[in-house]
Write a protein that holds these residues in place. Structure first.
Motif, PDB file in Angstrom:
ATOM      1  N   VAL A   1      18.107  29.534  25.614  1.00 33.60           N
ATOM      2  CA  VAL A   1      18.882  30.223  24.566  1.00 33.60           C
ATOM      3  C   VAL A   1      19.943  31.126  25.195  1.00 33.60           C
ATOM      4  O   VAL A   1      21.067  31.231  24.695  1.00 33.60           O
ATOM      5  CB  VAL A   1      17.939  31.012  23.629  1.00 33.60           C
ATOM      6  CG1 VAL A   1      18.721  31.914  22.687  1.00 33.60           C
ATOM      7  CG2 VAL A   1      17.069  30.051  22.829  1.00 33.60           C
ATOM      8  N   GLU A   2      19.590  31.749  26.327  1.00 32.65           N
ATOM      9  CA  GLU A   2      20.562  32.613  27.003  1.00 32.65           C
ATOM     10  C   GLU A   2      21.754  31.775  27.495  1.00 32.65           C
ATOM     11  O   GLU A   2      22.913  32.153  27.320  1.00 32.65           O
ATOM     12  CB  GLU A   2      19.870  33.305  28.183  1.00 32.65           C
ATOM     13  CG  GLU A   2      20.707  34.368  28.847  1.00 32.65           C
ATOM     14  CD  GLU A   2      19.974  34.912  30.078  1.00 32.65           C
ATOM     15  OE1 GLU A   2      18.787  35.287  29.964  1.00 32.65           O
ATOM     16  OE2 GLU A   2      20.600  34.924  31.157  1.00 32.65           O
ATOM     17  N   TRP A   3      21.453  30.597  28.073  1.00 29.62           N
ATOM     18  CA  TRP A   3      22.531  29.710  28.546  1.00 29.62           C
ATOM     19  C   TRP A   3      23.431  29.282  27.380  1.00 29.62           C
ATOM     20  O   TRP A   3      24.643  29.348  27.445  1.00 29.62           O
ATOM     21  CB  TRP A   3      21.943  28.478  29.246  1.00 29.62           C
ATOM     22  CG  TRP A   3      22.897  27.318  29.290  1.00 29.62           C
ATOM     23  CD1 TRP A   3      22.750  26.120  28.670  1.00 29.62           C
ATOM     24  CD2 TRP A   3      24.172  27.271  29.951  1.00 29.62           C
ATOM     25  NE1 TRP A   3      23.839  25.321  28.896  1.00 29.62           N
ATOM     26  CE2 TRP A   3      24.736  26.003  29.684  1.00 29.62           C
ATOM     27  CE3 TRP A   3      24.904  28.169  30.726  1.00 29.62           C
ATOM     28  CZ2 TRP A   3      25.975  25.612  30.163  1.00 29.62           C
ATOM     29  CZ3 TRP A   3      26.149  27.779  31.206  1.00 29.62           C
ATOM     30  CH2 TRP A   3      26.671  26.508  30.927  1.00 29.62           C
ATOM     31  N   ARG A   4      22.765  28.844  26.294  1.00 29.02           N
ATOM     32  CA  ARG A   4      23.575  28.390  25.157  1.00 29.02           C
ATOM     33  C   ARG A   4      24.414  29.538  24.590  1.00 29.02           C
ATOM     34  O   ARG A   4      25.536  29.330  24.134  1.00 29.02           O
ATOM     35  CB  ARG A   4      22.672  27.801  24.076  1.00 29.02           C
ATOM     36  CG  ARG A   4      22.159  26.418  24.433  1.00 29.02           C
ATOM     37  CD  ARG A   4      21.630  25.726  23.197  1.00 29.02           C
ATOM     38  NE  ARG A   4      21.145  24.392  23.470  1.00 29.02           N
ATOM     39  CZ  ARG A   4      19.973  23.917  23.049  1.00 29.02           C
ATOM     40  NH1 ARG A   4      19.176  24.680  22.325  1.00 29.02           N
ATOM     41  NH2 ARG A   4      19.614  22.685  23.313  1.00 29.02           N
TER      42      ARG A   4
ATOM     43  N   ILE B   1      22.554  28.277  14.956  1.00 31.81           N
ATOM     44  CA  ILE B   1      22.565  26.802  14.930  1.00 31.81           C
ATOM     45  C   ILE B   1      22.985  26.284  16.305  1.00 31.81           C
ATOM     46  O   ILE B   1      22.370  25.393  16.886  1.00 31.81           O
ATOM     47  CB  ILE B   1      23.538  26.270  13.846  1.00 31.81           C
ATOM     48  CG1 ILE B   1      22.987  26.537  12.451  1.00 31.81           C
ATOM     49  CG2 ILE B   1      23.812  24.777  14.046  1.00 31.81           C
ATOM     50  CD1 ILE B   1      23.910  26.131  11.316  1.00 31.81           C
ATOM     51  N   LEU B   2      24.047  26.900  16.831  1.00 34.61           N
ATOM     52  CA  LEU B   2      24.594  26.418  18.112  1.00 34.61           C
ATOM     53  C   LEU B   2      23.641  26.675  19.279  1.00 34.61           C
ATOM     54  O   LEU B   2      23.587  25.896  20.232  1.00 34.61           O
ATOM     55  CB  LEU B   2      25.943  27.098  18.388  1.00 34.61           C
ATOM     56  CG  LEU B   2      27.060  26.787  17.377  1.00 34.61           C
ATOM     57  CD1 LEU B   2      28.249  27.704  17.593  1.00 34.61           C
ATOM     58  CD2 LEU B   2      27.494  25.346  17.498  1.00 34.61           C
ATOM     59  N   THR B   3      22.893  27.773  19.200  1.00 38.54           N
ATOM     60  CA  THR B   3      21.977  28.070  20.312  1.00 38.54           C
ATOM     61  C   THR B   3      20.627  27.373  20.135  1.00 38.54           C
ATOM     62  O   THR B   3      19.813  27.380  21.048  1.00 38.54           O
ATOM     63  CB  THR B   3      21.712  29.592  20.417  1.00 38.54           C
ATOM     64  OG1 THR B   3      21.142  30.034  19.186  1.00 38.54           O
ATOM     65  CG2 THR B   3      22.972  30.369  20.739  1.00 38.54           C
ATOM     66  N   GLY B   4      20.393  26.796  18.949  1.00 40.98           N
ATOM     67  CA  GLY B   4      19.117  26.115  18.711  1.00 40.98           C
ATOM     68  C   GLY B   4      18.018  27.065  18.276  1.00 40.98           C
ATOM     69  O   GLY B   4      16.845  26.681  18.249  1.00 40.98           O
ATOM     70  N   GLU B   5      18.390  28.304  17.914  1.00 38.39           N
ATOM     71  CA  GLU B   5      17.347  29.252  17.483  1.00 38.39           C
ATOM     72  C   GLU B   5      16.860  28.971  16.071  1.00 38.39           C
ATOM     73  O   GLU B   5      15.804  29.448  15.685  1.00 38.39           O
ATOM     74  CB  GLU B   5      17.880  30.683  17.589  1.00 38.39           C
ATOM     75  CG  GLU B   5      17.981  31.151  19.034  1.00 38.39           C
ATOM     76  CD  GLU B   5      18.788  32.423  19.164  1.00 38.39           C
ATOM     77  OE1 GLU B   5      18.178  33.490  19.288  1.00 38.39           O
ATOM     78  OE2 GLU B   5      20.042  32.336  19.131  1.00 38.39           O
ATOM     79  N   THR B   6      17.645  28.231  15.276  1.00 33.08           N
ATOM     80  CA  THR B   6      17.156  27.826  13.953  1.00 33.08           C
ATOM     81  C   THR B   6      17.147  26.306  13.855  1.00 33.08           C
ATOM     82  O   THR B   6      18.026  25.641  14.400  1.00 33.08           O
ATOM     83  CB  THR B   6      18.054  28.369  12.814  1.00 33.08           C
ATOM     84  OG1 THR B   6      19.423  28.058  13.095  1.00 33.08           O
ATOM     85  CG2 THR B   6      17.909  29.865  12.657  1.00 33.08           C
ATOM     86  N   THR B   7      16.136  25.770  13.158  1.00 33.48           N
ATOM     87  CA  THR B   7      16.110  24.329  12.885  1.00 33.48           C
ATOM     88  C   THR B   7      16.259  24.131  11.374  1.00 33.48           C
ATOM     89  O   THR B   7      15.851  24.979  10.586  1.00 33.48           O
ATOM     90  CB  THR B   7      14.800  23.676  13.362  1.00 33.48           C
ATOM     91  OG1 THR B   7      13.710  24.372  12.766  1.00 33.48           O
ATOM     92  CG2 THR B   7      14.665  23.746  14.869  1.00 33.48           C
ATOM     93  N   TRP B   8      16.826  22.977  11.006  1.00 29.21           N
ATOM     94  CA  TRP B   8      17.268  22.766   9.633  1.00 29.21           C
ATOM     95  C   TRP B   8      16.764  21.449   9.053  1.00 29.21           C
ATOM     96  O   TRP B   8      16.454  20.521   9.782  1.00 29.21           O
ATOM     97  CB  TRP B   8      18.803  22.746   9.589  1.00 29.21           C
ATOM     98  CG  TRP B   8      19.430  24.082   9.846  1.00 29.21           C
ATOM     99  CD1 TRP B   8      19.432  24.763  11.038  1.00 29.21           C
ATOM    100  CD2 TRP B   8      20.125  24.902   8.913  1.00 29.21           C
ATOM    101  NE1 TRP B   8      20.102  25.949  10.892  1.00 29.21           N
ATOM    102  CE2 TRP B   8      20.543  26.059   9.602  1.00 29.21           C
ATOM    103  CE3 TRP B   8      20.455  24.764   7.558  1.00 29.21           C
ATOM    104  CZ2 TRP B   8      21.262  27.077   8.976  1.00 29.21           C
ATOM    105  CZ3 TRP B   8      21.177  25.778   6.939  1.00 29.21           C
ATOM    106  CH2 TRP B   8      21.568  26.926   7.641  1.00 29.21           C
TER     107      TRP B   8
END
Ligand SMILES: Cc1cc2nc3c(=O)[nH]c(=O)nc-3n(C[C@H](O)[C@H](O)[C@H](O)COP(=O)(O)OP(=O)(O)OC[C@H]3O[C@@H](n4cnc5c(N)ncnc54)[C@H](O)[C@@H]3O)c2cc1C
Length: 428
Positions: A33-36, A107-114
């Protein structure tokens, strides 16, 4: 090259700039998440998005150029899924600034899924006939109804939802598009079991579910236009797959975490290669079963592989047009239909080649059950994301200019539209 500059940078400019940035920032031991987060803030996560929303305002073709550069050094990009594929681009195009500010970065970091909460038991092709209702209550909405076929709803944080907010308007004009928080009381997700044995979809029951008023995407009662934007993305196969998949086996924590994320996500889709018909296996199977000299089998295989080749060329033509900045043409409408024609033809060839053994499952069956899985998975292609018949209507009307099919319920108040499902939500 400066982001947002009037002159369009060349591919070489972009490559050089992203390479230099990666040299200074890619560290394979960073938490994913830090990288993204770094990638998103630099604008390289989705370079074609506007500069004020995590992008660089570059032409769409540059997304692939940047993805190449990331892949070439084993770096990962944004995640795969309905967040990046459907929700993100829809919110970017139609959401308020406040909603973009809240939703896009995670959304961009992948911290939420949809997940996508569109179809209902009585409204699939006729999506505008939906009866899940949302009623305004102070600074929230209360949602009641049922959705179905919702891929990945069982592990989603958020859903894009369409619900009826005006029963006096004609059916297309009384729908609102929401971002629904999934993890709350009143959201009941029940997995469905498919005939191929997997469980990728769900029914979602919504009982007095709360949605903040700020989670409306676009205008209240104006959700149909927003839904069409999402459906267009879906029909183009999540048009801009910006995800850069982890390079298998590459070292480092970032790739490990991305691989674990991708493996978890792909559990839902393990049967999707079979769903596409596995045309790649027909020659091998014909040789293995001794049927490759049979003239009928040879004809069928040649016809199948020709269809597949033509579809590839059509897709390449569409891609080339997009790169030249041309608007989407008829190729997009054709590609979904040809995918399902190819899948069905491939299932037919597999049946012809394997004969009765095509129906066997288990480790000692043809290709350890893959052929059977093809036969029971292929029907999904003709339904998901709009059925073949509906796709033909779209081609007839929008590409060939034929008259529209008669619609008797388009211009009357929705509450007066006869319904025969008996399962719709309470009408006011
Ligand atoms: C693999 C898969 C994944 C899916 N994922 C999701 C998801 O994540 N989220 C979600 O919301 N939904 C999802 N769906 C649901 C999908 O969008 C619907 O199943 C689809 O739109 C068809 O609707 P329906 O099943 O209600 O069929 P119906 O609309 O009831 O159609 C029944 C039959 O009538 C035909 N028909 C209907 N209208 C017309 C017409 N006007 N002209 C000619 N023929 C017509 C259809 O072609 C079909 O043969 C998924 C479905 C599948 C199979």
């Amino acid at each position: 090259m400066t982001a947002g500059a009037a002159t369009v940078p060349t591919v070489d400019d972009v490559r050089a700039e992203v390479r230099a940035w990666l040299e200074g920032h890619w560290d394979p031991e960073r938490p994913l998440v830090e990288w993204r987060g770094l990638l998103v803030d630099s604008g390289w996560a989705c370079p074609s998005w506007p500069a004020e929303w995590y992008g660089r305002g570059l032409p769409a073709a540059m997304d692939a150029v940047v993805a190449d550069e990331l892949t070439s050094i084993g770096a990962v990009g944004t995640p795969t899924g309905a967040g990046m594929g459907l929700a993100g681009p829809t919110i970017l195009a139609h959401g308020s600034d406040e909603l973009r500010g809240r939703m896009l970065r995670p959304i961009l970091t992948g911290e939420t899924t949809w997940c996508q909460l569109f179809s209902e038991p009585g409204s699939g092709s006729d999506l505008a006939g939906l009866t899940t209702r949302a009623d305004r209550d102070g600074d929230e909405w209360t949602v009641n109804g049922q959705k179905v076929w919702n891929t990945s709803a069982h592990h989603a944080d958020l859903g894009v939802l369409v619900a009826r907010t005006n029963w006096d308007a004609p059916k297309h004009r009384g729908i609102t598009y929401f971002v629904l928080p999934m993890r709350q009381a009143g959201v009941e997700v029940r997995p469905l079991r498919q005939m191929n044995g997997y469980s990728s979809f769900n029914e979602v029951f919504l009982t007095d579910v709360r949605v903040p008023a700020d989670n409306v995407v676009g205008e209240v009662d104006g959700g149909w236009a927003v839904a069409l934007a999402t459906l267009a993305l879906e029909r183009r196969g999540f048009a801009a797959p910006r995800a850069v998949r982890p390079v298998s086996g590459a070292p480092g924590r970032t790739v490990r975490e991305a691989q674990a994320e991708a493996d978890e996500y792909m559990k839902t889709y393990v049967w999707y290669p079979q769903r596409a018909g596995r045309a790649d296996l027909v020659v091998e199977r014909a040789r293995a079963t001794g049927r490759s000299g049979d003239p009928v089998v040879r004809q069928k295989i040649a016809a199948l592989l020709s269809m597949q080749r033509v579809a590839q060329w059509t897709a390449q033509r569409a891609l080339a047009a997009r790169k030249l900045g041309r608007p989407p043409g008829p190729e997009g409408s054709l590609s979904k239909l040809s995918a399902s024609n190819i899948a069905r033809a491939a299932a037919g060839v597999h049946t012809l080649v394997s004969g009765p053994s095509a129906t066997l499952a288990g480790a000692d069956s043809p290709m350890a059950g893959i052929i059977t899985e093809v036969l029971v998975s292929v029907p999904a292609v003709s339904i998901a994301g709009g059925t073949d018949e509906v796709q033909r209507n779209i081609i007839g009307e929008q590409v060939l200019g034929l008259p529209k099919e008669p619609q008797v319920d388009r211009d009357i108040p929705f509450r007066d539209v006869p319904k025969n499902t008996g399962r719709e939500g309470r009408r006011p």
